[in-house]
Design an enzyme around this catalytic site. Sequence first.
Site, mmCIF file in Angstrom:
data_model
loop_
_atom_site.group_PDB
_atom_site.id
_atom_site.type_symbol
_atom_site.label_atom_id
_atom_site.label_comp_id
_atom_site.label_asym_id
_atom_site.label_seq_id
_atom_site.Cartn_x
_atom_site.Cartn_y
_atom_site.Cartn_z
ATOM 1 N N ARG A 123 3.780 -10.947 -4.129
ATOM 2 C CA ARG A 123 3.677 -9.496 -4.860
ATOM 3 C C ARG A 123 4.693 -8.922 -5.007
ATOM 4 O O ARG A 123 5.004 -7.971 -5.913
ATOM 5 C CB ARG A 123 2.928 -8.865 -3.623
ATOM 6 C CG ARG A 123 1.210 -9.313 -3.961
ATOM 7 C CD ARG A 123 0.466 -8.608 -2.140
ATOM 8 N NE ARG A 123 0.487 -6.931 -2.335
ATOM 9 C CZ ARG A 123 0.679 -6.387 -1.032
ATOM 10 N NH1 ARG A 123 0.327 -6.654 0.052
ATOM 11 N NH2 ARG A 123 0.084 -5.203 -1.221
ATOM 12 N N ARG A 141 1.575 -4.717 8.750
ATOM 13 C CA ARG A 141 0.401 -3.816 8.593
ATOM 14 C C ARG A 141 -1.171 -4.045 9.205
ATOM 15 O O ARG A 141 -1.807 -5.647 8.697
ATOM 16 C CB ARG A 141 0.390 -3.189 7.194
ATOM 17 C CG ARG A 141 -0.046 -2.607 6.495
ATOM 18 C CD ARG A 141 0.045 -2.300 5.191
ATOM 19 N NE ARG A 141 -0.042 -2.378 4.496
ATOM 20 C CZ ARG A 141 0.349 -2.219 3.239
ATOM 21 N NH1 ARG A 141 0.813 -1.491 2.733
ATOM 22 N NH2 ARG A 141 -0.128 -3.863 1.483
ATOM 23 N N LYS A 159 4.427 3.810 -0.716
ATOM 24 C CA LYS A 159 3.585 4.580 -1.503
ATOM 25 C C LYS A 159 2.461 5.140 -1.202
ATOM 26 O O LYS A 159 2.056 6.701 -1.140
ATOM 27 C CB LYS A 159 3.138 3.797 -3.017
ATOM 28 C CG LYS A 159 4.665 3.444 -3.441
ATOM 29 C CD LYS A 159 3.987 2.132 -4.782
ATOM 30 C CE LYS A 159 3.212 1.478 -4.558
ATOM 31 N NZ LYS A 159 3.616 0.660 -3.884
ATOM 32 N N ARG A 183 -4.637 -7.418 5.906
ATOM 33 C CA ARG A 183 -5.635 -7.524 4.119
ATOM 34 C C ARG A 183 -5.062 -8.720 4.176
ATOM 35 O O ARG A 183 -3.730 -9.134 4.766
ATOM 36 C CB ARG A 183 -5.242 -6.055 3.330
ATOM 37 C CG ARG A 183 -5.897 -4.866 2.771
ATOM 38 C CD ARG A 183 -4.330 -3.982 2.983
ATOM 39 N NE ARG A 183 -4.020 -4.564 1.054
ATOM 40 C CZ ARG A 183 -3.024 -3.297 0.555
ATOM 41 N NH1 ARG A 183 -3.192 -2.195 1.065
ATOM 42 N NH2 ARG A 183 -3.086 -4.344 -0.482
ATOM 43 N N ARG A 223 1.365 -0.177 -13.295
ATOM 44 C CA ARG A 223 2.666 -0.584 -12.206
ATOM 45 C C ARG A 223 3.096 -1.957 -13.727
ATOM 46 O O ARG A 223 3.780 -3.047 -13.523
ATOM 47 C CB ARG A 223 1.522 -1.445 -11.778
ATOM 48 C CG ARG A 223 1.758 -1.695 -10.129
ATOM 49 C CD ARG A 223 0.958 -2.272 -9.403
ATOM 50 N NE ARG A 223 1.198 -2.812 -7.879
ATOM 51 C CZ ARG A 223 0.489 -2.310 -7.090
ATOM 52 N NH1 ARG A 223 0.244 -0.983 -7.846
ATOM 53 N NH2 ARG A 223 1.241 -2.756 -6.555
#
Length: 219
Positions: free
Chosen positions: A171, A127, A13, A160, A88
């Site tokens: 998540r 990531r 996204k 992160r 969301r």
Amino acid sequence: MIVVVLGPPGAGKGTQSDLLASELGLPHLSTGDLLREAIANRTPLGRLAQPYMDRGELVPDDVVIGLIKERLVQARPPDGAILDGFPRTVAQGHALNDMLGELGRRVDWVIYLRAPVEELLERITGRYVCPRCAATYHLRGSPSRTPGVCNLCGTPLQQRPDDRLDVARHRLDVYFEQTAPLIDFYRCQGVLTEIDGEQSIEAVLADEMAALPPNHRKD
Ligand code: AMP
């Protein structure tokens, strides 16, 4: 044009919203980025949001709705915006329709990026970001030249906290339970385009541009 980019964590996204923002000349509004900025600046909003984000849960609706209201209703970006990570929940979707209604606008286009869960987990957990210059890397897709060090400024890279495997799994559960119902919400409004997010970044963007609603095409 008001564009919503919808999809599970790791679907791309943020990357696609950045590209669309420059293709379409619209500002990119990411609630995740705004919340991380608030945490970095130790603001009251950041202190409120951090425990939810660290656990991989959603920040309460009224908080993120207030945040978007500031950027959309008060700032009124004249040409519209790309909304990344908002709404969301269905409650946020209704709130967005209400606030846009007050401005005489509507959600014009929703891009739903889909990808299989295993691919999403791989993307999220690989990531890494540079805490200094915000450059992003991926262990598989775009590794830094020296492992663990930013190519641009030499700063040690960080993961992160919510990209760790256990939090990432949570998540995804939260996404399927609370965010995925928005797919039908927008499908019923006739504004949803579904895109295969497993393709290369360029191929995803090409599919998006090919699906741009006709009254918003540049040619
Ligand atoms: P993202 O960068 O979009 O993956 O968002 C990171 C985290 O920020 C999410 O896991 C949530 O904790 C929080 N967040 C971002 N956008 C929202 C939203 N619209 N509603 C609630 N929480 C959000």
